[in-house]
Motif scaffolding. Structure first.
Motif, mmCIF file in Angstrom:
data_model
loop_
_atom_site.group_PDB
_atom_site.id
_atom_site.type_symbol
_atom_site.label_atom_id
_atom_site.label_comp_id
_atom_site.label_asym_id
_atom_site.label_seq_id
_atom_site.Cartn_x
_atom_site.Cartn_y
_atom_site.Cartn_z
ATOM 1 N N ASN A 62 0.836 -1.210 0.000
ATOM 2 C CA ASN A 62 0.000 0.000 0.000
ATOM 3 C C ASN A 62 0.867 1.255 0.000
ATOM 4 O OD1 ASN A 62 -2.225 -1.588 0.101
ATOM 5 N ND2 ASN A 62 -2.588 -1.346 2.309
ATOM 6 N N ALA A 63 1.922 1.224 0.809
ATOM 7 C CA ALA A 63 2.810 2.395 0.895
ATOM 8 C C ALA A 63 3.448 2.673 -0.456
ATOM 9 C CB ALA A 63 3.875 2.161 1.956
ATOM 10 N N ARG A 64 3.872 1.593 -1.122
ATOM 11 C CA ARG A 64 4.489 1.764 -2.449
ATOM 12 C C ARG A 64 3.487 2.351 -3.436
ATOM 13 N NH1 ARG A 64 7.391 -3.080 -1.415
ATOM 14 N NH2 ARG A 64 5.640 -4.308 -2.150
ATOM 15 N N ARG A 65 2.252 1.836 -3.371
ATOM 16 C CA ARG A 65 1.215 2.350 -4.291
ATOM 17 C C ARG A 65 0.958 3.826 -4.026
ATOM 18 N NH1 ARG A 65 -1.197 -2.705 -4.143
ATOM 19 N NH2 ARG A 65 -2.399 -2.222 -2.286
ATOM 20 N N ASN A 66 0.833 4.172 -2.732
ATOM 21 C CA ASN A 66 0.568 5.575 -2.385
ATOM 22 C C ASN A 66 1.714 6.473 -2.835
ATOM 23 O OD1 ASN A 66 -1.822 4.840 -1.254
ATOM 24 N ND2 ASN A 66 -1.029 4.724 0.838
ATOM 25 N N LYS A 67 2.927 5.981 -2.640
ATOM 26 C CA LYS A 67 4.093 6.764 -3.071
ATOM 27 C C LYS A 67 4.046 6.964 -4.580
ATOM 28 C CE LYS A 67 6.873 7.471 0.500
ATOM 29 N NZ LYS A 67 7.656 8.645 0.807
ATOM 30 N N GLY A 68 3.683 5.881 -5.287
ATOM 31 C CA GLY A 68 3.625 5.943 -6.747
ATOM 32 C C GLY A 68 2.601 6.959 -7.213
ATOM 33 N N LYS A 75 3.694 10.307 -7.069
ATOM 34 C CA LYS A 75 4.868 10.509 -7.940
ATOM 35 C C LYS A 75 6.077 10.975 -7.142
ATOM 36 C CE LYS A 75 2.197 11.686 -12.059
ATOM 37 N NZ LYS A 75 2.209 10.365 -12.657
ATOM 38 N N GLU A 76 6.234 10.370 -5.996
ATOM 39 C CA GLU A 76 7.404 10.735 -5.198
ATOM 40 C C GLU A 76 8.540 9.786 -5.505
ATOM 41 O OE1 GLU A 76 6.447 11.063 -1.131
ATOM 42 O OE2 GLU A 76 5.091 12.749 -1.458
ATOM 43 N N VAL A 77 9.659 10.008 -4.828
ATOM 44 C CA VAL A 77 10.822 9.154 -5.030
ATOM 45 C C VAL A 77 10.462 7.734 -4.610
ATOM 46 C CG1 VAL A 77 13.225 8.800 -4.361
ATOM 47 C CG2 VAL A 77 12.302 11.116 -4.523
ATOM 48 N N SER A 78 10.928 6.774 -5.394
ATOM 49 C CA SER A 78 10.618 5.379 -5.106
ATOM 50 C C SER A 78 11.107 4.998 -3.715
ATOM 51 C CB SER A 78 11.288 4.486 -6.143
ATOM 52 O OG SER A 78 11.323 3.167 -5.680
ATOM 53 N N LEU A 79 10.295 4.168 -3.046
ATOM 54 C CA LEU A 79 10.672 3.734 -1.697
ATOM 55 C C LEU A 79 11.972 2.957 -1.701
ATOM 56 C CD1 LEU A 79 7.371 2.513 -0.050
ATOM 57 C CD2 LEU A 79 8.930 4.220 0.856
#
Lengths: 205, 197
Positions: free
Chosen positions: A94-100, A103-107
């Motif tokens: 979920n965190a990765r999806r939200n980051k995506g 459009k922030e820096v990849s986790l």
């Protein structure tokens, strides 16, 4: 005895399941024990997934909060370790999806000046008893291995980490990641090939 | 077979004659996940094929290199933060009441100290320094008073008797207290008389 009852009684032998059942009964000391048992294990794996200690700790904290929030509805349907890493995997996804979306820096890429570089420095500093040349060599190897790990896709990486550091069987990895055992076998075989390919140069020396 | 990689996958074993199943079985063999019935087949193939053996060795070495990855531990603040979050969840108004999670208080206290140090909250503000000096001054004054007033000194008695000591020679000449009383009465009588114009 039905197969469901039989599998539940099998999980009841898991000491951490026992602790979680005590948590369900309102035993907060049991919960403290679970936090103590799993905090380093969770953070270690999450750190290798997200490459940021602060993010890893935030995720681990959320895992514990979820477990505590839902303690009254807990049913021992799996080994505790697979259950807790399943929650961690869902939260990390979920965190990765939200980051995506933002459009922030990849986790998986450490932010400049983030805890990651500090963590590496700290770990290296801990090895201060080693000779400088040897330390540099180790640092180089560590970077190579980290890069090889980064070359894996997210599912391969998690499967590798669970197998390598949590010593999970293919069946347990499948349960954690919601995959069949044969899918895990395939996932890990391809992951191993990527690792070999990425580290090939180093392996020849 | 599920999830077979496409033939163009560059990550496939370089031994073109190795089927994907064999590759997966080799890895499963290394992982101790291969059924006993298939173990013998794999071992037989390994014995006959040096390229396979090299591949297996390379997988194994690459796997062992993962030990070089950093093993991160929870920071000291982690437990405190987690417990604090749970306290807020379980009892937002009074964290220390029944139902709130607690962890070894000594551990938490030391973690809070570390936390304060790391956030800079532990640095001594000027007010604290002033309070510290004030406390020191009060303690010093109290100490002086206690030693000065409550503990008798050898000079105290001398000071108390000083008026007598000062006139000791005269008193010695007088000789007795009776004489002094008579002398006092005599002097008093003289002063009571009305002076002549």
């Amino acid at each position: 005895m039905s197969s469901v009852e039989s599998s539940i009684s099998q999980y009841l032998r898991d000491p951490d399941v026992q602790l979680m059942l005590r948590v369900r009964q309102g035993d907060d000391a049991a919960f403290t024990q679970l936090v103590s048992n799993y905090q380093d294990r969770l953070i270690s794996v999450l750190f290798l997934l997200v490459r940021d200690q602060e993010a890893a700790e935030d995720l681990a904290q959320e895992v514990f909060l979820r477990i505590y929030r839902h303690r009254e509805r807990y049913e021992p349907k799996a080994r505790f370790v697979t259950w807790i890493f399943r929650i961690a995997n869902n939260l990390a996804s979920n965190a990765r999806r939200n980051k995506g979306r933002r459009k922030e820096v990849s986790l998986s890429q450490p932010r400049p000046g983030s805890e990651t570089s500090g963590t590496y420095s700290r770990i290296l500093a801990d090895k201060s008893s080693l000779m400088p040349v040897r330390m540099a060599d180790r640092q180089e190897v560590r970077h190579l291995v980290q890069n090889a790990l980064d070359a894996l896709n997210e599912r391969q990486r998690l499967a590798v980490l669970l197998h390598k550091f949590e010593h999970m069987s293919y069946a347990d990895i499948g349960e954690t990641m919601d995959l069949s055992t044969s899918a895990v076998k395939s996932l890990l075989s391809r992951a191993r090939e990527v690792l070999r390919s990425e580290l090939e140069h180093h392996l020849r020396h | 077979m599920t999830n077979q990689p496409p033939p163009s996958d560059p990550k496939l074993p370089r031994d073109a004659n190795s089927p994907v199943e064999l590759h997966e079985n080799l890895v499963a063999y290394l992982d101790g996940e291969l059924p006993e019935t298939e173990v013998r087949d794999v071992e037989q193939q390994l014995a006959q094929n040096p390229l396979l053996r090299r591949n297996v060795e390379a997988y194994q070495k690459a796997w062992e290199l993962l030990d070089e990855l950093p093993q991160i531990r929870a920071t000291e603040q982690f437990t405190t933060r987690t417990v604090a979050s749970l306290k807020i969840e379980t009892n937002p108004t009074a964290g220390s009441r029944t139902g709130a999670i607690s962890i070894n208080t000594g551990e938490v206290r030391s973690q809070q100290r570390v936390s304060q140090r790391s956030t800079g909250a532990g640095t001594t503000p000027p007010l604290a320094i002033a309070a510290w000096f004030l406390g020191l001054a009060v303690s010093a004054a109290a100490g002086y008073l206690i030693t000065n007033r409550m503990v008798p000194r050898s000079t105290d008695r001398l000071l108390e008797d000083f008026p007598v000591i000062e006139k000791f020679d005269k008193f010695k000449d007088v000789g007795s207290l009776e004489f002094l009383k008579q002398y006092r009465d005599l002097k008093k009588g003289e002063s009571d008389r009305v002076p002549l114009p």
